[in-house]
Structures are given as C-alpha cells and as structure tokens.
Scaffold this motif. Structure first.
Motif, PDB file in Angstrom:
ATOM      1  N   ALA A 446       0.819  -1.215   0.000  1.00 54.10           N
ATOM      2  CA  ALA A 446       0.000   0.000   0.000  1.00 54.10           C
ATOM      3  C   ALA A 446       0.854   1.267   0.000  1.00 54.10           C
ATOM      4  O   ALA A 446       0.454   2.300  -0.526  1.00 54.10           O
ATOM      5  CB  ALA A 446      -0.936  -0.009   1.207  1.00 54.10           C
ATOM      6  N   SER A 449       1.499   1.619  -3.719  1.00 49.95           N
ATOM      7  CA  SER A 449       0.324   1.841  -4.572  1.00 49.95           C
ATOM      8  C   SER A 449      -0.636   2.870  -4.011  1.00 49.95           C
ATOM      9  O   SER A 449      -1.531   3.336  -4.708  1.00 49.95           O
ATOM     10  CB  SER A 449      -0.432   0.517  -4.757  1.00 49.95           C
ATOM     11  OG  SER A 449      -0.973   0.070  -3.516  1.00 49.95           O
ATOM     12  N   ARG A 450      -0.446   3.188  -2.712  1.00 48.62           N
ATOM     13  CA  ARG A 450      -1.351   4.094  -1.991  1.00 48.62           C
ATOM     14  C   ARG A 450      -2.793   3.555  -1.971  1.00 48.62           C
ATOM     15  O   ARG A 450      -3.755   4.301  -1.887  1.00 48.62           O
ATOM     16  CB  ARG A 450      -1.325   5.499  -2.616  1.00 48.62           C
ATOM     17  CG  ARG A 450       0.031   6.165  -2.505  1.00 48.62           C
ATOM     18  CD  ARG A 450      -0.002   7.599  -2.968  1.00 48.62           C
ATOM     19  NE  ARG A 450       1.323   8.208  -2.864  1.00 48.62           N
ATOM     20  CZ  ARG A 450       1.832   8.695  -1.752  1.00 48.62           C
ATOM     21  NH1 ARG A 450       1.123   8.655  -0.631  1.00 48.62           N
ATOM     22  NH2 ARG A 450       3.043   9.231  -1.733  1.00 48.62           N
ATOM     23  N   SER A 451      -2.914   2.246  -2.047  1.00 43.44           N
ATOM     24  CA  SER A 451      -4.224   1.586  -1.963  1.00 43.44           C
ATOM     25  C   SER A 451      -4.055   0.314  -1.144  1.00 43.44           C
ATOM     26  O   SER A 451      -3.386  -0.635  -1.588  1.00 43.44           O
ATOM     27  CB  SER A 451      -4.754   1.250  -3.360  1.00 43.44           C
ATOM     28  OG  SER A 451      -5.981   0.534  -3.272  1.00 43.44           O
ATOM     29  N   GLN A 453      -5.050  -3.142   0.371  1.00 42.45           N
ATOM     30  CA  GLN A 453      -5.912  -4.284   0.119  1.00 42.45           C
ATOM     31  C   GLN A 453      -5.737  -5.268   1.268  1.00 42.45           C
ATOM     32  O   GLN A 453      -4.753  -5.995   1.332  1.00 42.45           O
ATOM     33  CB  GLN A 453      -5.550  -4.955  -1.214  1.00 42.45           C
ATOM     34  CG  GLN A 453      -6.516  -6.046  -1.652  1.00 42.45           C
ATOM     35  CD  GLN A 453      -7.891  -5.517  -1.995  1.00 42.45           C
ATOM     36  OE1 GLN A 453      -8.030  -4.451  -2.599  1.00 42.45           O
ATOM     37  NE2 GLN A 453      -8.925  -6.244  -1.595  1.00 42.45           N
TER      38      GLN A 453
END
Length: 545
Positions: A446, A449-451, A453
C-alpha cells in the motif's frame, strides 16, 4: 470403584449396510482404473469404481448437482485384524470399503443424503492401504477427483474434507495439488508437526512401561509382519490389562502386580497408583476430562474431595483406553514405513513437562514429595532411542506444512483424547503468523500503490467446548459409563447438524471468496452446539512447548 474402557469409534468397522439406502452398484473387482459402474434412480446417480491401485471409491450426485463436490477422507482404520478376545477393541477385520462422507461407517447417511439433496456431489475412497496411508490416500484422492469430473463434467468446485487421519489426507491434497481443491473442512484434525503425535502416544506408553508393566513395548517392533502383528496384539492386551488393574485400585491406590521395580518402590512409599497414572497423563498431554468425567462433579458424599483427588486420574484412565491402543497400532506401523524406531525421549525433561500443572493437581498427585518421587522413578527408567534414519523419513511420509491457502473450516473438540485439541491450536497459531505476514505485506504494498488491500481471512475454527458438568455416578459412587457422553469430549463425535453446518459454511466461502463477518458465524455455530471464539485457546503440544 470400577471403570472400564469402552469401544471407541476409532475402531468402527465400515458396515456393509451403511450404503444400503443409496448404493445400488457394485465396485469392479479389477485392480486397474476403469470407468466406474453407475446407476440412476429417483434422479440420483451413484457410481462405484476402483482406482489404479485397486482402492474402491463411491461417487453420488443428483440431477440438481450444483457443481460443487465434497471429497471425503475417512479416519484411521487399523492395518491388522483384532480378535474378539481383545474386547472392547476387537473384533475388527481389515476393510477398505469406500466412504463418501461422514456417518457412512456407522450406517448413518443423514449428512450424505442432505448434501446430495441440496445439490452437492459427494465422493470418497476406501484406499488400498489402511493405518498410515498418506501416500496412498493422496494418489487415490487425485484420481477420484479426475473420475468425478469425467462423470460429472459440470463440476466447478472441489472441497476436500476429512476427519482424524483423513485431515492429513485433505491437507496434503491441497498442499500438493492446490489447483484441484477450492476449500477444506478439517474435523478433529490429526494434521500436525510430524513428530507431535508420535511423541503423544510414545510418552503415554513409556509412562505405562516405566510404572505399571516393564514388558509393554513403546517401539522396536519386529520387521517380520506376522511377528509384528503378534507383538501389537500382545501390547494392546497388556495395556488393557493394566487399565483394568488400575481401575480396580483407583480408590485403594493399589498397584498392578505387573508394576515395575520403580512402581513397586512407589507403592512401598505409600504413593497410590492413581497419582502415577495422572503423572503419565500430564506428561503426555492427555486431557484431564473424559467422556464421563467432567473434573468438577463428585458422587454423593464426596462432592468436594472427588474432583480434587480422584477425578483427574479417572479421566486419564478412560482416555488412556484410546491412547494406549492407538499408540500400539500407529507406532508399529510408523516403524514399518520408516524402517526403524521413530519414538525418542532421550532428551525429554518430564519434570519440566508437568511443572505448570503439579500445583494445580497437587492433591491428585499426592503432594510435592510424592510428585518428586514419581518423577525420580521416571528419570531412573531407561529411555527410548529412535533410529536416526527412520526419523529422517517421517517428513517424507507426511510432510505437512500446515499452511492455509484455501477457505478452511476446522472443527475441534476441546477434550479429544485421540487427536488432542493441540493440533487445532497448532493450525490456529500457524495461521495467525501467516495472516500477520500477509497483513505486513499488504501494508508494504500500500505504501507503493497508496491503496491498501486487506488480506482475507481463510480460517474459521468451530469449537466443541467441554461442558462444565456432565458426570453421572452409580449408587456405588463410580462414574456411570452408560450415561451420555459429555459435550466437547471424545473423538469426532459430531452431530449431523454440526457436519452440515461446517460443510455449508465452507461451500459458501468457496463461492463468495470469503467468510462472513463474526456475527453470522457465531450464530451459525451456536445453532448446532458449537462455538466460534477467536480468544479461546488450548495448550500447545507438550512435546513442542
């Protein structure tokens, strides 16, 4: 006070009548794989066949087959015939009858019929070899999945499920062929570090040999098949005889006349045999609650003294009926496959094993002085030495990692005397580390990707917790062995509703890709008398602590 061993489901023979209500085809006699023989009646198709090694199998699916099949792996079956003279263990005759699901070996088709009616397929092999048969089971299950898909080409999902030793088969199947399996159900699991159960059974037999009968074998069986079988049967007989004599002396503290010199010295010191019996159970990790002993109840007039002084040893006595017999069968078979002795306790510190419990069970152990004497007698008893080359082969015979990669539902019994709850705890602890690592990896990903999961939970453990009170007593003050078995005790004593709840929970997770939140799982478990509690834990294996 009298207590006797009871016939365990461990020795249940697969009855020919088990499938009378459904099976209408015969298994081919050929030892070569061939198309199964099938018949359809009332919209249900049943097929019987034999694998390449001659292992018989059964497959069942209805016209409303939904594309998901449950591949069943049955539990342990002895690899030798056991005569009626060794009652209540015998009579038993070797069988490789196929089982398509839980309950079939007792003639109970409730679970199988319910799954088929709900649109699921079921299938199971009898395997070409009994007892320790991980290699044979793996080959048979892979072949069975192929045969089922060929007969029912709309198959989309495969759930491997098993009980006891069968959980090793199911776990091995998913670890070696992850592309073939979509989910798991592991019930009363035996899957564990390769040496954990060897030590569990070995420690118990060693304790009996050290105190109660020095002629009991812990290992070192003959390589000659006829002699080895005779030795196994003789050992079972000795274990049962000692149990009977210990039962007769529970109140008086009398020792068996077969006691070792160390045991006779303890007897001369006034230490009751039940205290040494309890020490054996504690050092091996045998549950101190059994099918008929809750550890908190007492007969009339001894409601307070009995639970503290007598009950723990009585529970060990009842549980040892399974442990001692199973150890006599499994250690000998393990030596056969590994090519030498597999149990070794030359470095085992039994005093350390019970250090955390000797105060808790002080009265039942007859106090610190007696406990020290019991442990000293054990320390003076020659140890068992394994063959290094045989021990080195154990991983190749089992070789489980225990990692969870597919949605898995596990059912475990808190006071299981045959496959201790420690096995389930091993799984839980291992998956805890696995999930934490997955979470750390997700956080690291994260940051790039700055996301974020979040990892998906893939393990749900449903516990059959031991009830606080369930013991019943006869007028003479003995445990009533005809009374109902206490909840959360015994080996694989799950109800049809519990089996179905676990199966459907696994199927739902396979279809949706995840388990529901905690609330629905708690509710579903409670409805069938199980518990979903992430904070609940049991002790780890004595041999691993």
């Amino acid at each position: 006070m009298k207590i006797s061993t009871r016939k365990s489901r461990f020795f249940t023979t697969v009855a020919a009548a088990a499938l009378v209500a459904t099976a209408v085809v015969a298994i081919p006699s050929t030892a070569q794989a061939a198309d199964p023989q099938c018949a359809t009646a009332k919209f249900v198709t049943q097929c019987a066949g034999a694998g390449a090694d001659g292992a018989p199998y059964l497959m069942i699916a209805a016209a409303n087959f939904n594309g998901t099949v449950f591949i069943w792996s049955h539990g342990i079956r002895p690899a030798i015939n056991i005569p009626a003279t060794l009652a209540p263990v015998g009579p038993y005759t070797i069988t490789n009858a196929a089982e398509p699901g839980p309950g079939a070996s007792e003639g109970n088709m409730t679970v199988i019929n319910a799954l088929v009616a709900a649109g699921y397929g079921v299938a199971g092999s009898g395997y070409s070899r009994q007892s320790l048969n991980v290699t044979e089971a793996l080959n048979a299950n892979v072949e069975l999945i192929g045969a089922f898909k060929k007969k029912f080409p709309t198959t989309k999902k495969v759930i491997a499920w098993g009980q006891s030793l069968g959980t090793i088969h199911s776990q091995k199947l998913v670890e070696t062929n992850p592309d073939l399996v979509d989910g798991l159900v592991l019930a009363c699991p035996a899957a564990n570090p390769s040496d954990a159960l060897v030590n569990y059974f070995g420690d118990a037999l060693y304790g009996f040999k050290a105190y109660f009968d020095p002629s009991i074998k812990v290992g070192g069986y003959s390589t000659d098949p006829v002699v080895r079988q005779q030795e196994q049967l003789a050992n079972i007989g000795k274990v049962l005889t000692v149990l009977g004599k210990l039962s007769a002396g529970l109140s008086s503290g009398a020792w068996p006349d077969t006691a070792s010199p160390a045991g006779k010295a303890l007897q001369a010191a006034g230490i009751p045999s039940r205290s040494a019996l309890l020490a054996v159970g504690l050092m091996a990790g045998i549950p101190t609650r059994s099918k008929h002993v809750d550890g908190t109840s007492g007969p009339k007039g001894s409601e307070e003294l009995y639970p503290l002084a007598i009950a723990p040893a009585v529970a060990i006595l009842e549980n040892m009926g399974t442990v001692g017999v199973a150890g006599s069968l499994l250690i000998a078979d393990g030596e056969l496959l590994a090519g030498g002795k597999v149990f070794d306790n030359t470095k085992t510190d039994y005093a350390a094993r019970i250090s955390a419990e000797r105060d808790i069970f002080s009265m039942a152990l007859s106090g610190n002085t007696a406990t020290d004497a019991i442990l000293a007698a054990l320390a003076a008893t020659p140890r068992e030495t394994a063959d290094a080359s045989a021990v080195a082969k154990i991983p190749s015979l089992i070789g489980l990692k225990g990692t969870i990669t597919k949605p898995t539902v596990m059912i475990a019994t808190e006071s299981d005397e045959y496959t201790p709850a420690s096995v389930a705890q091993w799984y839980i602890d291992g998956y805890g580390e696995q999930f934490a690592a997955a979470k750390d990896a997700a956080i690291a990903a994260a940051k790039k990707s700055r996301s974020y999961q979040a990892p998906v939970n893939k393990l749900v453990t449903l516990w059959a917790k031991t009830a606080p009170k369930y013991s019943k007593f006869t007028a003479a003050g003995s445990p009533d062995l005809t009374a109902a078995v206490g909840a959360g005790t015994g080996h694989c004593l799950y109800t049809s509703d519990q089996w179905l709840a676990a199966a459907k929970m696994a199927a739902a997770a396979v279809n949706t890709g995840k388990f529901p939140n905690q609330g629905p799982i708690v509710t579903a478990a409670k409805k069938v008398g199980l518990s979903y509690d992430n904070k609940f834990r049991v002790p780890t294996f004595k041999s691993l602590s």
